[in-house]
Design an enzyme around this catalytic site. Sequence first.
Site, mmCIF file in Angstrom:
data_model
loop_
_atom_site.group_PDB
_atom_site.id
_atom_site.type_symbol
_atom_site.label_atom_id
_atom_site.label_comp_id
_atom_site.label_asym_id
_atom_site.label_seq_id
_atom_site.Cartn_x
_atom_site.Cartn_y
_atom_site.Cartn_z
ATOM 1 N N ARG A 73 0.835 -1.199 0.000
ATOM 2 C CA ARG A 73 0.000 0.000 0.000
ATOM 3 C C ARG A 73 0.873 1.255 0.000
ATOM 4 N NH1 ARG A 73 -4.563 0.151 4.442
ATOM 5 N NH2 ARG A 73 -5.226 1.955 3.200
ATOM 6 N N CYS A 91 -1.105 6.453 8.938
ATOM 7 C CA CYS A 91 -1.484 5.194 8.290
ATOM 8 C C CYS A 91 -2.581 5.550 7.291
ATOM 9 C CB CYS A 91 -1.941 4.170 9.330
ATOM 10 S SG CYS A 91 -3.270 4.758 10.410
#
Length: 271
Positions: free
Chosen positions: A180, A236
């Site tokens: 990611r 995040c």
Amino acid sequence: MTNLIISPAWLLEHLNDPQVAIVDCRFSLGDPQLGRQQYEASHIPGAYYLDLNQDLSSPVTEHGGRHPLPNPEDLAQKLAEIGVNFQETLVVAYDDSRFAFASRLWWLLQYLGHDNVAVLDGGFTGWQKANYPLTNVIPQPQTATFVPQIQTDMVVDIHGVKSKKDLPEVALVDSRESDRYRGEREPIDKIAGHIPGAVNYPWQEVTDSTGYLLSPIEQRRRWENLATIEEIIVYCGSGVTACVNLLSLKLAGISTGKLYAGSWSDWISYM
């Protein structure tokens, strides 16, 4: 065991301690009702449930990310109702997701000025595997006093990230899985990639595959390249699993970590 991490055996001995409040933080991003359903079916005796979306976040708006920080007064009221007296009660948070959601509560309590908080090593799964007691009894509301003292220096917004991220004395840490971070996969947010200049420390590296904390020595080794950095800004996808890295930093003896609360989902809302 450190004062940030509680062992199942210690908690077993303190289940009836009026100075200990246990909080079940189980949650599934893919099925937001699942955590509460699991709690109602079976939980550690005396544990209350706090929901990531309903209790540990505020409603989503255009900016601020997928899990904006909760209203401090609202969260303080909920903490009082589960028996948390400000700066007195030890709060023990657990989940079954390798600290992903328990760490959010751990961070939020410190943000509210309450440092007496720990996460349960091994989580709910570890408790189950030890054959420790379980119940489906929901505990009664309590009357405690929780007056928050917000620690504003623990959190950074997008303006702070933009102004600081390229400074030599600041490190920007992306806590998501490496694919990611590299932008090869994005299962949740509309845009893939990472904030320019960020380095990648996946949050899953804090624990082993069964949800037990890696040793303090391993936590220190993990962060040794950033140990002398003046400020570490951690993010995040939405400000939740970044808290696992903030816990890891604390365990490594590094107190310079701050949360970019909106994280990647906030960052891309301005693109």
